[in-house]
Scaffold this motif. Structure first.
Motif, PDB file in Angstrom:
ATOM      1  N   ILE A 201       0.637  -1.131   0.313  1.00 20.34           N
ATOM      2  CA  ILE A 201       0.256  -0.045   0.023  1.00 20.34           C
ATOM      3  C   ILE A 201       0.903   1.128   0.470  1.00 20.34           C
ATOM      4  CG2 ILE A 201      -2.157   0.900   0.723  1.00 20.34           C
ATOM      5  CD1 ILE A 201      -2.877  -1.632  -0.015  1.00 20.34           C
ATOM      6  N   ALA A 202       2.156   1.459   0.842  1.00 19.20           N
ATOM      7  CA  ALA A 202       2.872   2.344   0.828  1.00 19.20           C
ATOM      8  C   ALA A 202       3.188   2.867  -0.628  1.00 19.20           C
ATOM      9  CB  ALA A 202       4.295   2.206   1.072  1.00 19.20           C
ATOM     10  N   LEU A 203       3.773   1.937  -1.792  1.00 23.23           N
ATOM     11  CA  LEU A 203       4.225   1.643  -3.199  1.00 23.23           C
ATOM     12  C   LEU A 203       2.936   2.823  -4.233  1.00 23.23           C
ATOM     13  CD1 LEU A 203       5.073  -1.596  -4.461  1.00 23.23           C
ATOM     14  CD2 LEU A 203       6.808   0.561  -4.080  1.00 23.23           C
ATOM     15  N   SER A 204       1.902   1.940  -2.923  1.00 23.03           N
ATOM     16  CA  SER A 204       0.818   2.918  -4.155  1.00 23.03           C
ATOM     17  C   SER A 204       0.266   4.771  -3.766  1.00 23.03           C
ATOM     18  CB  SER A 204      -0.746   2.620  -3.942  1.00 23.03           C
ATOM     19  OG  SER A 204      -1.200   2.782  -2.365  1.00 23.03           O
ATOM     20  N   CYS A 205       0.557   4.638  -2.927  1.00 26.24           N
ATOM     21  CA  CYS A 205       0.461   6.260  -2.402  1.00 26.24           C
ATOM     22  C   CYS A 205       1.840   7.356  -2.886  1.00 26.24           C
ATOM     23  CB  CYS A 205       0.858   6.364  -0.243  1.00 26.24           C
ATOM     24  SG  CYS A 205      -0.824   5.005   0.176  1.00 26.24           S
ATOM     25  N   GLY A 206       3.306   6.011  -3.204  1.00 25.56           N
ATOM     26  CA  GLY A 206       4.315   6.772  -3.411  1.00 25.56           C
ATOM     27  C   GLY A 206       4.129   7.008  -5.117  1.00 25.56           C
ATOM     28  N   MET A 207       3.987   6.271  -5.562  1.00 22.35           N
ATOM     29  CA  MET A 207       2.927   6.310  -6.632  1.00 22.35           C
ATOM     30  C   MET A 207       1.991   7.789  -6.367  1.00 22.35           C
ATOM     31  SD  MET A 207       2.443   2.229  -8.802  1.00 22.35           S
ATOM     32  CE  MET A 207       4.016   1.486  -8.046  1.00 22.35           C
ATOM     33  N   PRO A 259       8.849   9.764   3.954  1.00 24.65           N
ATOM     34  CA  PRO A 259       9.870   9.827   3.575  1.00 24.65           C
ATOM     35  C   PRO A 259      11.060   9.535   3.920  1.00 24.65           C
ATOM     36  CG  PRO A 259       9.968  11.890   4.435  1.00 24.65           C
ATOM     37  CD  PRO A 259       8.558  11.281   4.453  1.00 24.65           C
ATOM     38  N   LEU A 260      10.917   8.940   4.833  1.00 24.11           N
ATOM     39  CA  LEU A 260      11.738   7.758   5.434  1.00 24.11           C
ATOM     40  C   LEU A 260      11.470   6.007   5.149  1.00 24.11           C
ATOM     41  CD1 LEU A 260      12.249   8.959   8.878  1.00 24.11           C
ATOM     42  CD2 LEU A 260      13.754   9.644   6.584  1.00 24.11           C
ATOM     43  N   SER A 261       9.794   6.024   4.333  1.00 22.63           N
ATOM     44  CA  SER A 261       9.829   4.644   4.018  1.00 22.63           C
ATOM     45  C   SER A 261      10.333   4.047   2.736  1.00 22.63           C
ATOM     46  CB  SER A 261       8.313   5.015   4.360  1.00 22.63           C
ATOM     47  OG  SER A 261       7.423   3.614   3.453  1.00 22.63           O
ATOM     48  N   ARG A 262      10.602   3.396   2.709  1.00 24.27           N
ATOM     49  CA  ARG A 262      11.775   3.419   0.986  1.00 24.27           C
ATOM     50  C   ARG A 262      10.861   2.633  -0.118  1.00 24.27           C
ATOM     51  NH1 ARG A 262      16.251  -1.956   2.495  1.00 24.27           N
ATOM     52  NH2 ARG A 262      16.697   0.158   3.516  1.00 24.27           N
ATOM     53  N   ASN A 263      10.087   2.216   0.671  1.00 26.27           N
ATOM     54  CA  ASN A 263       8.327   1.458   0.404  1.00 26.27           C
ATOM     55  C   ASN A 263       7.543   3.193  -0.345  1.00 26.27           C
ATOM     56  OD1 ASN A 263       7.806  -1.258  -0.380  1.00 26.27           O
ATOM     57  ND2 ASN A 263       8.394  -0.744   2.331  1.00 26.27           N
ATOM     58  N   ARG A 264       7.729   3.282  -0.036  1.00 22.28           N
ATOM     59  CA  ARG A 264       7.218   5.158  -0.622  1.00 22.28           C
ATOM     60  C   ARG A 264       7.416   5.888  -1.234  1.00 22.28           C
ATOM     61  NH1 ARG A 264       3.362   9.604   0.342  1.00 22.28           N
ATOM     62  NH2 ARG A 264       4.615  11.211  -0.172  1.00 22.28           N
ATOM     63  N   THR A 265       8.983   5.551  -0.989  1.00 20.89           N
ATOM     64  CA  THR A 265      10.016   6.988  -1.896  1.00 20.89           C
ATOM     65  C   THR A 265       9.830   6.027  -2.880  1.00 20.89           C
ATOM     66  OG1 THR A 265      11.704   5.850  -0.841  1.00 20.89           O
ATOM     67  CG2 THR A 265      11.439   8.240  -0.066  1.00 20.89           C
ATOM     68  N   PHE A 266      10.509   4.044  -3.224  1.00 23.21           N
ATOM     69  CA  PHE A 266      10.340   4.137  -4.140  1.00 23.21           C
ATOM     70  C   PHE A 266       9.493   3.898  -5.253  1.00 23.21           C
ATOM     71  CE2 PHE A 266      11.170   0.284  -7.054  1.00 23.21           C
ATOM     72  CZ  PHE A 266      11.961   0.081  -6.707  1.00 23.21           C
ATOM     73  N   GLY A 267       8.220   3.887  -4.346  1.00 24.85           N
ATOM     74  CA  GLY A 267       6.572   4.296  -5.750  1.00 24.85           C
ATOM     75  C   GLY A 267       6.919   5.478  -5.999  1.00 24.85           C
ATOM     76  N   ARG A 269       9.291   7.037  -7.411  1.00 23.53           N
ATOM     77  CA  ARG A 269       9.821   7.394  -8.170  1.00 23.53           C
ATOM     78  C   ARG A 269       9.624   6.495  -9.627  1.00 23.53           C
ATOM     79  NH1 ARG A 269      14.917   8.925  -7.981  1.00 23.53           N
ATOM     80  NH2 ARG A 269      15.899   9.535  -5.312  1.00 23.53           N
ATOM     81  N   LEU A 270       8.389   5.622  -8.898  1.00 25.09           N
ATOM     82  CA  LEU A 270       7.519   4.925 -10.024  1.00 25.09           C
ATOM     83  C   LEU A 270       7.196   5.963 -10.601  1.00 25.09           C
ATOM     84  CD1 LEU A 270       7.674   1.266  -8.764  1.00 25.09           C
ATOM     85  CD2 LEU A 270       9.236   2.332 -10.874  1.00 25.09           C
ATOM     86  N   GLY A 271       5.646   6.601  -9.936  1.00 18.63           N
ATOM     87  CA  GLY A 271       4.615   7.461 -10.301  1.00 18.63           C
ATOM     88  C   GLY A 271       5.315   8.167 -10.974  1.00 18.63           C
ATOM     89  N   ARG A 272       6.938   9.334 -10.659  1.00 16.99           N
ATOM     90  CA  ARG A 272       7.630  10.187 -11.811  1.00 16.99           C
ATOM     91  C   ARG A 272       7.833   9.563 -12.928  1.00 16.99           C
ATOM     92  NH1 ARG A 272      10.096  12.381  -7.129  1.00 16.99           N
ATOM     93  NH2 ARG A 272      11.828  11.441  -7.306  1.00 16.99           N
ATOM     94  N   GLY A 273       7.751   8.248 -13.042  1.00 18.32           N
ATOM     95  CA  GLY A 273       7.462   7.439 -14.107  1.00 18.32           C
ATOM     96  C   GLY A 273       9.043   7.189 -14.662  1.00 18.32           C
ATOM     97  N   GLU A 274      10.028   6.514 -13.051  1.00 17.69           N
ATOM     98  CA  GLU A 274      11.047   6.054 -13.869  1.00 17.69           C
ATOM     99  C   GLU A 274      10.614   4.640 -13.892  1.00 17.69           C
ATOM    100  OE1 GLU A 274      13.906   6.442 -10.534  1.00 17.69           O
ATOM    101  OE2 GLU A 274      13.980   8.916 -10.700  1.00 17.69           O
ATOM    102  N   THR A 275      11.808   3.270 -14.746  1.00 16.55           N
ATOM    103  CA  THR A 275      11.377   2.644 -14.926  1.00 16.55           C
ATOM    104  C   THR A 275      12.384   1.951 -13.248  1.00 16.55           C
ATOM    105  OG1 THR A 275      14.237   1.589 -15.008  1.00 16.55           O
ATOM    106  CG2 THR A 275      11.560   2.367 -17.325  1.00 16.55           C
ATOM    107  N   GLN A 280      16.064   0.861  -8.593  1.00 13.48           N
ATOM    108  CA  GLN A 280      16.694  -0.272  -8.175  1.00 13.48           C
ATOM    109  C   GLN A 280      17.796   1.105  -7.875  1.00 13.48           C
ATOM    110  OE1 GLN A 280      16.147  -3.514  -8.994  1.00 13.48           O
ATOM    111  NE2 GLN A 280      18.147  -4.070  -7.969  1.00 13.48           N
ATOM    112  N   ALA A 281      18.517   1.323  -9.143  1.00 10.64           N
ATOM    113  CA  ALA A 281      19.186   2.184  -8.838  1.00 10.64           C
ATOM    114  C   ALA A 281      19.598   2.857  -8.105  1.00 10.64           C
ATOM    115  CB  ALA A 281      20.155   2.283 -10.575  1.00 10.64           C
ATOM    116  N   ALA A 282      18.540   4.355  -8.078  1.00 16.71           N
ATOM    117  CA  ALA A 282      18.666   5.639  -6.786  1.00 16.71           C
ATOM    118  C   ALA A 282      18.251   5.729  -5.184  1.00 16.71           C
ATOM    119  CB  ALA A 282      17.107   6.031  -7.350  1.00 16.71           C
ATOM    120  N   ALA A 283      17.879   3.575  -5.438  1.00 15.90           N
ATOM    121  CA  ALA A 283      17.205   3.141  -3.989  1.00 15.90           C
ATOM    122  C   ALA A 283      19.145   2.174  -3.526  1.00 15.90           C
ATOM    123  CB  ALA A 283      16.560   2.053  -3.910  1.00 15.90           C
ATOM    124  N   GLY A 284      19.908   2.909  -4.322  1.00 16.03           N
ATOM    125  CA  GLY A 284      21.199   1.740  -3.768  1.00 16.03           C
ATOM    126  C   GLY A 284      21.040   0.421  -4.127  1.00 16.03           C
TER     127      GLY A 284
END
Length: 341
Positions: A201-207, A259-267, A269-275, A280-284
Motif C-alpha cells: 500500500i505504501a508503494l501505491s501512496c508513493g506512486m 519520506p523515510l519509508s523505502r516503499n513510499r519513496t520507491f513508489g 519514483r515509479l509515479g514520476r515515470g522512472e522504470t 532500484q539504482a536510485a535506492a542504491g
C-alpha cells in the motif's frame, strides 16, 4: 519451567541493515548485551570498533553493549534470543545456513515483513520450517518501525507477537526502554499480514505522490488498503482488532506517509515515470520489499478468493509494465459496491 530464558540478557541480531541495527540499539539501550552479525567484515569492524554503522544509519552512535562480527558461529554462541533481521525473500536461504548454529533454547525473533514468493508462507512459517521448531514458538516484531526515527530515540511503540505469551513477554522485557514501548499480542497471523501488506500500500501512496495527487487520494489508498489486508486476515483467521492496532493501521500510516519509508519513496519514483531498474539504482541497488511482496500477496489472495485490487494494481505496475496513471484509472472505474464488501 519453560525451556528458554525468561530474562533475556544475551541477544544476537543476524543482519546489519537499517532495521536490524536500529533494533540492536533498542536492545542495547534496554541493557542487553547484543552481538550483531554482518555479512561484510568491514561493516562488522565499524560496529565493533567505532560503534557506528555509517552504511545504513549514519550519525547514529550505538551503545557500548552492542558489538559485531562477520562470523555467524561466533555471533550465535551463547545467545538466549536470536533476532532475524534479513529481507523476507532472503530469509530462507540465510536461515538454512545458520540452522545448525542456532542455540537449542534460544527464542527466535523475526523482524522481516513479507510473504515468501513461491511458497506463499509468512515469515514465522518460514522460520519454523527451516529452524525445525513449532510455529507457535516464533516471535514476531511489527508496528510503525521507521528505523532512522527509532535509532534517533524518538518515542515509538511496537507489537511483540507470539502464540506463546511467555516468549512474547520475554522479548517485550528485553527491548523495552525509555523511548521504545513494546506491546504483546498473540495474533501472529494478523501482525505479519499487516507488516507485509502495508509495504504494498505504501508503494501505491508513493506512486500517487509521484503523480502529484494529494491528501484525499492518500487517505483513500490507506483506508482501502486497510480494508484489503483486513479481508485477507479474516480469511486466514486473524483477529480483526489487530488491524486497528500498531501492527495494522499504525504501521500502515507510518510507511505510507513518511519520506523515510523505502516503499513510499520507491513508489514515488515509479509515479514520476522512472522504470523499476531506475528506481532500484536510485535506492542504491535495493528493491523495496513491497515490489516483491505485491506478487506473493496477490497470489495468496487469489488462492483464497480474496479481492485485493490495490495489491493487484501494484503487481501489474511493477511486473507487467502497466502505467501508474492507467492503474489508477482502472481502480476508479471498478464496479460500485458497499464499503464493507
Amino acid at each position: 519451567m519453560p525451556g528458554f530464558a525468561t530474562d533475556v540478557q544475551r541477544v544476537t541480531v543476524l543482519g546489519a541493515g537499517s532495521w536490524g541495527t536500529a533494533f540492536a540499539k533498542v536492545l542495547g539501550d534496554a541493557g542487553r548485551d547484543v552481538t550483531m552479525w554482518a555479512r561484510r567484515e568491514e561493516v562488522a569492524a565499524e560496529i565493533r570498533d567505532r560503534h557506528t554503522n555509517g552504511s545504513y544509519l549514519p550519525d547514529v552512535r550505538l551503545p557500548e553493549r552492542v558489538t559485531a562480527t562477520s562470523d555467524a558461529a561466533a555471533a550465535l554462541a551463547g545467545a538466549q534470543a536470536v533476532v532475524l533481521a534479513v529481507p523476507s525473500q532472503s530469509l530462507r536461504a540465510n536461515l538454512s545456513v545458520w540452522r545448525e548454529l542456532l542455540p537449542a533454547d534460544a527464542i527466535l525473533v523475526s523482524l522481516a515483513k513479507g510473504v515468501e514468493l513461491g511458497t506463499l508462507k509468512r515469515m514465522s512459517e518460514v522460520v519454523a520450517e527451516i529452524a525445525r521448531v513449532d510455529v507457535g514458538e516464533v516471535v514476531v516484531v511489527s508496528g510503525p518501525n521507521l528505523a532512522r526515527e527509532i535509532a534517533a530515540a524518538q518515542p515509538s511503540a511496537a507489537v511483540v507477537a507470539c502464540p506463546d505469551h511467555e516468549r512474547a513477554v520475554a522479548i517485550q522485557r528485553a527491548c523495552s526502554n525509555g523511548y521504545f514501548r513494546p506491546y504483546t499480542n498473540t495474533d501472529v497471523v494478523g501482525c505479519e499480514l499487516g507488516g507485509a501488506c502495508k509495504n504494498v500500500i505504501a508503494l501505491s501512496c508513493g506512486m500517487a505522490a509521484g503523480l502529484g495527487l494529494g491528501t484525499n487520494t492518500m487517505a483513500t489508498l490507506i483506508t482501502r488498503g486497510l480494508a484489503e489486508m483486513a479481508r485477507l486476515g479474516a480469511k486466514l483467521g486473524a483477529d480483526p482488532l489487530t488491524f486497528a492496532g500498531l501492527a495494522g493501521v499504525g504501521d500502515l500510516v507510518a510507511t505510507c506517509s513518511s519520506p523515510l519509508s523505502r516503499n513510499r519513496t520507491f513508489g514515488e519514483r515509479l509515479g514520476r515515470g522512472e522504470t523499476l531498474e531506475q528506481a532500484q539504482a536510485a535506492a542504491g541497488g535495493q528493491v523495496a520489499e513491497g515490489v516483491m511482496s505485491c506478487s506473493s500477496i496477490r497470489a495468496l489472495a487469489q488462492s483464497l478468493g480474496v479481492d485485493m485490487p490495490l495489491t493487484d494494481a501494484m503487481h501489474r505496475v511493477c511486473h507487467e509494465g502497466v502505467d501508474p496513471r492507467q492503474a489508477g484509472t482502472e481502480l476508479l472505474g471498478r464496479s460500485q459496491k458497499h464499503e464493507w464488501y
